[in-house]
Design an enzyme around this catalytic site. Structure first.
Site, PDB file in Angstrom:
ATOM      1  N   SER A 261       1.488   9.455  -0.737  1.00 15.32           N
ATOM      2  CA  SER A 261       2.693   9.745   0.041  1.00 15.32           C
ATOM      3  C   SER A 261       2.803  11.250   0.237  1.00 15.32           C
ATOM      4  O   SER A 261       2.384  12.040  -0.616  1.00 15.32           O
ATOM      5  CB  SER A 261       3.940   9.224  -0.673  1.00 15.32           C
ATOM      6  OG  SER A 261       4.051   7.826  -0.541  1.00 15.32           O
TER       7      SER A 261
ATOM      8  N   HIS B 130      -4.977   6.644  -3.958  1.00 16.07           N
ATOM      9  CA  HIS B 130      -3.653   6.292  -4.447  1.00 16.07           C
ATOM     10  C   HIS B 130      -2.780   7.543  -4.436  1.00 16.07           C
ATOM     11  O   HIS B 130      -3.262   8.663  -4.289  1.00 16.07           O
ATOM     12  CB  HIS B 130      -3.746   5.751  -5.873  1.00 16.07           C
ATOM     13  CG  HIS B 130      -4.257   4.357  -5.959  1.00 16.07           C
ATOM     14  ND1 HIS B 130      -3.559   3.343  -6.576  1.00 16.07           N
ATOM     15  CD2 HIS B 130      -5.396   3.788  -5.502  1.00 16.07           C
ATOM     16  CE1 HIS B 130      -4.258   2.220  -6.513  1.00 16.07           C
ATOM     17  NE2 HIS B 130      -5.377   2.469  -5.855  1.00 16.07           N
TER      18      HIS B 130
ATOM     19  N   SER C 149       3.110  -4.340  -6.633  1.00 15.17           N
ATOM     20  CA  SER C 149       2.869  -3.861  -7.994  1.00 15.17           C
ATOM     21  C   SER C 149       3.348  -4.913  -8.985  1.00 15.17           C
ATOM     22  O   SER C 149       4.072  -5.857  -8.632  1.00 15.17           O
ATOM     23  CB  SER C 149       3.615  -2.548  -8.236  1.00 15.17           C
ATOM     24  OG  SER C 149       5.019  -2.773  -8.241  1.00 15.17           O
TER      25      SER C 149
ATOM     26  N   ASP D 179      -1.426  -4.279  -6.607  1.00 18.02           N
ATOM     27  CA  ASP D 179      -1.598  -2.857  -6.883  1.00 18.02           C
ATOM     28  C   ASP D 179      -1.515  -2.613  -8.397  1.00 18.02           C
ATOM     29  O   ASP D 179      -0.586  -3.055  -9.056  1.00 18.02           O
ATOM     30  CB  ASP D 179      -0.487  -2.081  -6.163  1.00 18.02           C
ATOM     31  CG  ASP D 179      -0.683  -0.581  -6.192  1.00 18.02           C
ATOM     32  OD1 ASP D 179      -1.838  -0.136  -6.309  1.00 18.02           O
ATOM     33  OD2 ASP D 179       0.320   0.148  -6.080  1.00 18.02           O
TER      34      ASP D 179
ATOM     35  N   THR E 167       5.926   5.953  -2.260  1.00 21.19           N
ATOM     36  CA  THR E 167       7.050   6.875  -2.427  1.00 21.19           C
ATOM     37  C   THR E 167       7.758   7.165  -1.114  1.00 21.19           C
ATOM     38  O   THR E 167       8.997   7.209  -1.054  1.00 21.19           O
ATOM     39  CB  THR E 167       6.571   8.188  -3.071  1.00 21.19           C
ATOM     40  OG1 THR E 167       6.048   7.898  -4.373  1.00 21.19           O
ATOM     41  CG2 THR E 167       7.712   9.184  -3.214  1.00 21.19           C
TER      42      THR E 167
END
Length: 309
Positions: free
Chosen positions: A214, A211, A50, A82, A257
């Site tokens: 998690s 996306h 990211s 990302d 996450t």
């Protein structure tokens, strides 16, 4: 072996009805845990960075860590940006050795999203780099991405077709009910499989991306809370729904996450039970192992990507 793009990975995933895991990385231990799991599971993988991780760890350090992972394991690894928010960061990552970038223009009106995405696609394709874009907006928080529930919008299937045709993008992140972060759903989490199926039928053979996927594994939440965390009520997308999504043209599933929770739960436990310990190696080693075990589980039981190399 050099870094690879995701093109061949996605082709095989689409035909094999499974998904490739895209795991966010921030430091050496996270990278080591992920790639060791992939080596043991013989699974394709994408390491993604990211803007926040790039700022935290520095672009060149992350590049060298990923290069070391390739040299150590011999795995075909794709390095992906990302949630690139503008042309400049995508260009910097393309020029800096990434093999895949995401331009996230989902906050812009449809036509502006198309214009921005086209610009990135044209630049990246000239350098042999593939591009992911996003249509629709996920609720939740991840680094600089912050979207209130009221501002979240699901992907319109007909718009998805027009978007792909006009931009020439290589993959598309869609919004069908996932969310960023350790989100607290109102009621039970649900994915809109009817919408996903329609998009898949309108874009046959085209790789889709989820996306915010998690699952916020309960054992990690409990461990964090046991040693001082405050994550009561946090939950993510059930794993069986993600496994099913891989049969509907979803070729890439993002996981961040759960990595953070696995690492934090392990470190919290170690420091709470070993209060005199001040050696980072002593708490980062079990944290790295926790990430490895969690990623291996995802590859085997959620992504169905084990033994696909």
């Amino acid at each position: 072996m050099p870094l690879v793009t995701s093109a061949e990975m996605f082709k095989k995933a689409y035909e094999g009805h499974y998904a490739v895991g895209a795991f966010n990385v921030n430091n050496m231990e996270i990278i080591q845990g992920i790639v060791e799991a992939a080596r043991e599971e013989k699974s394709p993988l994408i390491l993604q960075v990211s803007a926040g991780a790039r700022k935290y760890a520095n672009h060149i350090y992350l590049m060298k860590l990923v290069e070391a992972a390739i040299e150590d394991t011999g795995l075909p690894i794709c390095l992906h940006l990302d949630h690139g928010e503008d042309f400049e960061i995508c260009k910097a990552c393309v020029d800096g050795g990434f093999t895949s970038v995401m331009i996230d223009g989902s906050k812009h009106p449809f036509e502006e999203n198309i214009e921005l995405t086209k610009r990135v696609v044209e630049y990246a394709h000239n350098k042999g780099v593939v591009v992911e874009a996003e249509l629709g907006r996920l609720a939740g928080v991840e680094d600089a991405v912050k979207v209130n529930t009221k501002d979240a919008t699901y992907t319109d299937p007909d718009q998805a077709v027009e978007f792909v045709e006009r931009t020439g993008v290589d993959s598309l992140a869609i919004a069908i009910g996932t969310s960023h972060g350790a989100y607290k759903f109102k009621g039970n989490p649900e994915l809109d499989f009817a919408r996903l199926e329609k998009i898949t039928k309108l874009l046959p053979g085209f790789p889709l991306v989820l996306h915010g996927a998690s699952t916020v594994i309960p054992s990690f939440v409990e461990e964090c809370n046991k040693y001082g965390g405050k994550l009561d009520g946090a939950q993510g997308v059930p794993e069986d729904m993600l496994l099913k999504a891989g049969t509907f043209g979803v070729c890439k599933i993002n996981i961040d996450t759960d990595l953070r929770l696995a690492m934090t739960a392990s470190i919290r436990k170690h420091l709470a039970t070993n209060p005199a310990d001040f050696d980072p190696r002593q708490y980062l080693k079990p944290a790295r192992e926790a990430i490895k075990q969690m990623v291996a589980h995802k590859m085997r039981d959620v992504l169905n990507s084990s033994n696909r190399l």
